[in-house]
Write an enzyme that holds these catalytic residues in place. Sequence first.
Site, mmCIF file in Angstrom:
data_model
loop_
_atom_site.group_PDB
_atom_site.id
_atom_site.type_symbol
_atom_site.label_atom_id
_atom_site.label_comp_id
_atom_site.label_asym_id
_atom_site.label_seq_id
_atom_site.Cartn_x
_atom_site.Cartn_y
_atom_site.Cartn_z
ATOM 1 N N ARG A 19 0.821 -1.204 0.000
ATOM 2 C CA ARG A 19 0.000 0.000 0.000
ATOM 3 C C ARG A 19 0.857 1.258 0.000
ATOM 4 O O ARG A 19 1.991 1.257 0.457
ATOM 5 C CB ARG A 19 -0.971 -0.008 1.179
ATOM 6 C CG ARG A 19 -0.369 -0.436 2.484
ATOM 7 C CD ARG A 19 -1.437 -0.589 3.557
ATOM 8 N NE ARG A 19 -1.940 -1.943 3.670
ATOM 9 C CZ ARG A 19 -3.222 -2.263 3.581
ATOM 10 N NH1 ARG A 19 -4.114 -1.337 3.354
ATOM 11 N NH2 ARG A 19 -3.619 -3.506 3.728
ATOM 12 N N THR A 20 0.296 2.335 -0.497
ATOM 13 C CA THR A 20 1.020 3.607 -0.534
ATOM 14 C C THR A 20 1.001 4.251 0.839
ATOM 15 O O THR A 20 -0.039 4.703 1.292
ATOM 16 C CB THR A 20 0.376 4.568 -1.546
ATOM 17 O OG1 THR A 20 0.183 3.880 -2.772
ATOM 18 C CG2 THR A 20 1.233 5.775 -1.787
ATOM 19 N N LEU A 21 2.151 4.242 1.526
ATOM 20 C CA LEU A 21 2.230 4.911 2.829
ATOM 21 C C LEU A 21 2.783 6.316 2.662
ATOM 22 O O LEU A 21 2.601 7.168 3.500
ATOM 23 C CB LEU A 21 3.132 4.121 3.769
ATOM 24 C CG LEU A 21 2.652 2.703 4.057
ATOM 25 C CD1 LEU A 21 3.719 1.931 4.801
ATOM 26 C CD2 LEU A 21 1.367 2.745 4.863
ATOM 27 N N TYR A 22 3.517 6.503 1.594
ATOM 28 C CA TYR A 22 4.013 7.822 1.227
ATOM 29 C C TYR A 22 4.310 7.786 -0.260
ATOM 30 O O TYR A 22 4.572 6.731 -0.827
ATOM 31 C CB TYR A 22 5.260 8.197 2.036
ATOM 32 C CG TYR A 22 6.275 7.104 2.152
ATOM 33 C CD1 TYR A 22 7.298 6.993 1.218
ATOM 34 C CD2 TYR A 22 6.209 6.166 3.179
ATOM 35 C CE1 TYR A 22 8.240 5.994 1.315
ATOM 36 C CE2 TYR A 22 7.144 5.149 3.280
ATOM 37 C CZ TYR A 22 8.169 5.062 2.354
ATOM 38 O OH TYR A 22 9.089 4.054 2.440
ATOM 39 N N TRP A 126 -2.719 8.236 -3.682
ATOM 40 C CA TRP A 126 -2.094 9.436 -3.110
ATOM 41 C C TRP A 126 -2.199 10.640 -4.062
ATOM 42 O O TRP A 126 -1.191 11.102 -4.589
ATOM 43 C CB TRP A 126 -0.641 9.129 -2.757
ATOM 44 C CG TRP A 126 -0.154 9.947 -1.607
ATOM 45 C CD1 TRP A 126 0.238 11.243 -1.630
ATOM 46 C CD2 TRP A 126 -0.021 9.505 -0.245
ATOM 47 N NE1 TRP A 126 0.593 11.650 -0.370
ATOM 48 C CE2 TRP A 126 0.454 10.615 0.509
ATOM 49 C CE3 TRP A 126 -0.263 8.297 0.418
ATOM 50 C CZ2 TRP A 126 0.700 10.543 1.876
ATOM 51 C CZ3 TRP A 126 -0.015 8.230 1.776
ATOM 52 C CH2 TRP A 126 0.459 9.352 2.489
#
Lengths: 242, 223
Positions: A19-22, A126
């Site tokens: 998953r995109t955490l940043y 994001w």
Amino acid sequence: MDQKPSNCGLPSLEADSQRTLYPYVTGTSVVALKYKDGILMAADMGGSYGSTLRYKSVERIKPIGKHSLLGASGELSDFQEILRYLDELILYDNMWDDGNSLGPKEVHSYLTRVMYNRRNKFNPLWNSLVLGGVKNGQRYLGTVSMIGVNFEDNHVATGFGNHLARPILREEWHENLSFEDGVRLLEKCMRVLLYRDRSAVNKFQVAKITEEGVTISQPYSLKTSWGFSAFKNPTLGAEGSW
Amino acid sequence: MTKQQANWSPYDNNGGSCVAIAGADYCVIAADTRMSTGYNVLTREYSKITKLADKCLMASSGFQADVKALQKLLAARHLIYQHQHNKQMSCPAMAQLLSNTLYYKRFFPYYSFNLLGGLDNEGKGCVYTYDAVGSYERAGYSSQGTASTLLMPYLDKMLKSPSPLLLPAQDAVTPLSESEAIDIIKNAFAAATERDIYTGDKVEIVILNAHGIRREYMELRKD
């Protein structure tokens, strides 16, 4: 007996790398406004890898279907994923062959649900998205954020644009902007962003959508002037700090 | 590359305040139209009030995306109700539905602070006030949102309602007239706007009585 500590059934954030955490490669602000005959949208073409300017010819404004224009800031790979979703959506809608087509309102509504669903799965896309369009003489301009916050307005901006461009738009925007005045207003916003947003680059596209269709300009740059005395000696007006 | 952002959060607070007052044969529900995030104003024209049924309105503040999801869910549930019962849901029934809907997400809550206003089955004004996880109470008046702590004592002072502590319990609706209630709401928002940065731009006031629904707007400070 080794047991992992319970996490109340919530997905653990750091463990799952899917998953995109940043974000990795990001685009900066998008600015858009309604004008007399439709919507105008502007974005620069930079793609930042952290604070490195990694890409310099990224198209961040794309036409969606017949009546809409999508601009994106944030993670560029996620934007491309969104474009794939929309391509499929438009294609399947077209296959009904019933003469109906999705307008900007429908596309915006779809995007709000996609963004919100992904945030519910703790796996956000994001991006901050701007959606503009014209259908049946109705102008539409809206935005969606990473966590699903969405609204319509006469002018919108993402990221730094919210700080720097929107105050200018609130001062100068009016209902009957001509195309020329609209572009001039967008360029004024983009110039301020160029001076003050370090990840902005001097290579822009301005897009227009009207009842007739979409036009996205060739990349061009704005004239800047760095000769102001305040730029030459920035501490002159603020003595004592360093 | 090291991470630069603070840890991602699925929530945001988009601010805003709501007030509702119940009278003998009317209900007034109001909310400001500002939507913000942090120190940014996102838009000055966002309506926080939705019509859930003919005699039931909801005003919501908190996290806009959750509020929108909640509104969509309630609208869908109300449509099913209409198909099954061939009538509009009553305000007390909608109040229970809202509570259940909020509690259903008790462990990943809707970050929304709601007020329900409308007319009950006797045509009397009613107000229901909630927390984010579904605790609710019928009241004569209430406030929710970022300026609720400023609005509530003002309403306590102005509305001349009998105390909810009295025994035996008294009817909580205000004895004031509709226009007096609207004036109090206008004053309350004008005052709250002075001290709460998340409240401003405009108040939307919706008045519900036997004749139907009427809307009024009043401009507020834009700063």
